[in-house]
Design a protein around this motif. Structure first.
Motif, PDB file in Angstrom:
ATOM      1  N   GLU A  14       0.829  -1.216   0.000  1.00 30.14           N
ATOM      2  CA  GLU A  14       0.000   0.000   0.000  1.00 30.14           C
ATOM      3  C   GLU A  14       0.860   1.261   0.000  1.00 30.14           C
ATOM      4  O   GLU A  14       0.509   2.259  -0.649  1.00 30.14           O
ATOM      5  N   THR A  15       1.966   1.232   0.715  1.00 33.30           N
ATOM      6  CA  THR A  15       2.872   2.386   0.741  1.00 33.30           C
ATOM      7  C   THR A  15       3.474   2.627  -0.640  1.00 33.30           C
ATOM      8  O   THR A  15       3.542   3.778  -1.103  1.00 33.30           O
ATOM      9  N   GLY A  16       3.878   1.574  -1.312  1.00 34.37           N
ATOM     10  CA  GLY A  16       4.413   1.716  -2.666  1.00 34.37           C
ATOM     11  C   GLY A  16       3.390   2.273  -3.628  1.00 34.37           C
ATOM     12  O   GLY A  16       3.678   3.169  -4.420  1.00 34.37           O
ATOM     13  N   LYS A  17       2.165   1.757  -3.544  1.00 34.12           N
ATOM     14  CA  LYS A  17       1.104   2.249  -4.426  1.00 34.12           C
ATOM     15  C   LYS A  17       0.774   3.703  -4.124  1.00 34.12           C
ATOM     16  O   LYS A  17       0.590   4.506  -5.034  1.00 34.12           O
ATOM     17  N   ALA A  18       0.721   4.047  -2.832  1.00 35.65           N
ATOM     18  CA  ALA A  18       0.437   5.435  -2.453  1.00 35.65           C
ATOM     19  C   ALA A  18       1.517   6.367  -2.988  1.00 35.65           C
ATOM     20  O   ALA A  18       1.224   7.472  -3.449  1.00 35.65           O
ATOM     21  N   LEU A  22       0.823   9.347  -5.584  1.00 33.99           N
ATOM     22  CA  LEU A  22       1.226  10.705  -5.236  1.00 33.99           C
ATOM     23  C   LEU A  22       2.176  11.283  -6.285  1.00 33.99           C
ATOM     24  O   LEU A  22       2.072  12.458  -6.645  1.00 33.99           O
ATOM     25  N   GLY A  23       3.079  10.467  -6.793  1.00 33.56           N
ATOM     26  CA  GLY A  23       3.996  10.922  -7.837  1.00 33.56           C
ATOM     27  C   GLY A  23       3.254  11.378  -9.081  1.00 33.56           C
ATOM     28  O   GLY A  23       3.589  12.402  -9.675  1.00 33.56           O
ATOM     29  N   LEU A  68       9.086  12.926 -11.473  1.00 31.71           N
ATOM     30  CA  LEU A  68       8.311  12.635 -10.267  1.00 31.71           C
ATOM     31  C   LEU A  68       7.591  11.294 -10.367  1.00 31.71           C
ATOM     32  O   LEU A  68       7.688  10.465  -9.454  1.00 31.71           O
ATOM     33  N   SER A  69       6.887  11.063 -11.449  1.00 34.34           N
ATOM     34  CA  SER A  69       6.170   9.796 -11.574  1.00 34.34           C
ATOM     35  C   SER A  69       7.128   8.637 -11.795  1.00 34.34           C
ATOM     36  O   SER A  69       6.876   7.527 -11.318  1.00 34.34           O
ATOM     37  N   ALA A  70       8.240   8.883 -12.479  1.00 30.45           N
ATOM     38  CA  ALA A  70       9.214   7.813 -12.699  1.00 30.45           C
ATOM     39  C   ALA A  70       9.849   7.362 -11.389  1.00 30.45           C
ATOM     40  O   ALA A  70       9.985   6.157 -11.127  1.00 30.45           O
ATOM     41  N   ASP A  76       7.442   2.181  -5.892  1.00 27.10           N
ATOM     42  CA  ASP A  76       6.378   1.181  -5.891  1.00 27.10           C
ATOM     43  C   ASP A  76       6.937  -0.181  -6.315  1.00 27.10           C
ATOM     44  O   ASP A  76       6.670  -1.208  -5.674  1.00 27.10           O
ATOM     45  N   LYS A  77       7.725  -0.182  -7.355  1.00 24.90           N
ATOM     46  CA  LYS A  77       8.337  -1.422  -7.843  1.00 24.90           C
ATOM     47  C   LYS A  77       9.258  -2.026  -6.776  1.00 24.90           C
ATOM     48  O   LYS A  77       9.261  -3.247  -6.565  1.00 24.90           O
ATOM     49  N   ALA A  78      10.019  -1.190  -6.096  1.00 25.18           N
ATOM     50  CA  ALA A  78      10.925  -1.672  -5.048  1.00 25.18           C
ATOM     51  C   ALA A  78      10.139  -2.287  -3.890  1.00 25.18           C
ATOM     52  O   ALA A  78      10.548  -3.319  -3.338  1.00 25.18           O
TER      53      ALA A  78
END
Length: 94
Positions: A14-18, A22-23, A68-70, A76-78
């Motif tokens: 959930e933290t990665g997705k958030a 946000l990015g 930012l999104s990258a 998220d991938k990590a």
């Protein structure tokens, strides 16, 4: 004191997705900001030192537009990779 490590898989995912969400939002907001700055540079301050500084800023900031999104997608991938790797490494323990 226990030496066990407990990882809440859903929290990490959930933290990665958030972070990714946000990015994307920040990138959209940053794009809106750049459009406003471009409008100011083109229509409100059309010459002089402030105009030149705004143009230089826009050129530099524009190159950061997709970062930012990258970066947030990489976080998220990590996070997902961390959980996958922990699950794979724990198979022989449990």
């Amino acid at each position: 004191m226990s030496s066990q490590l407990f990882i809440d898989d859903s929290y990490v995912i959930e933290t990665g997705k958030a972070c990714a969400d946000l990015g994307q939002k920040l990138e959209g907001d940053f794009d809106d900001f750049l459009k406003i700055m471009q409008d100011i540079s083109s229509n409100a301050v059309i010459s002089g030192a402030t105009h030149d500084a705004a143009k230089a800023y826009l050129q530099t900031a524009g190159s950061l537009k997709t970062q930012l999104s990258a970066i947030s997608a990489e976080v998220d991938k990590a996070c997902r990779s961390l959980i996958t790797q922990i699950d794979a490494d724990d198979q022989w323990l449990y």
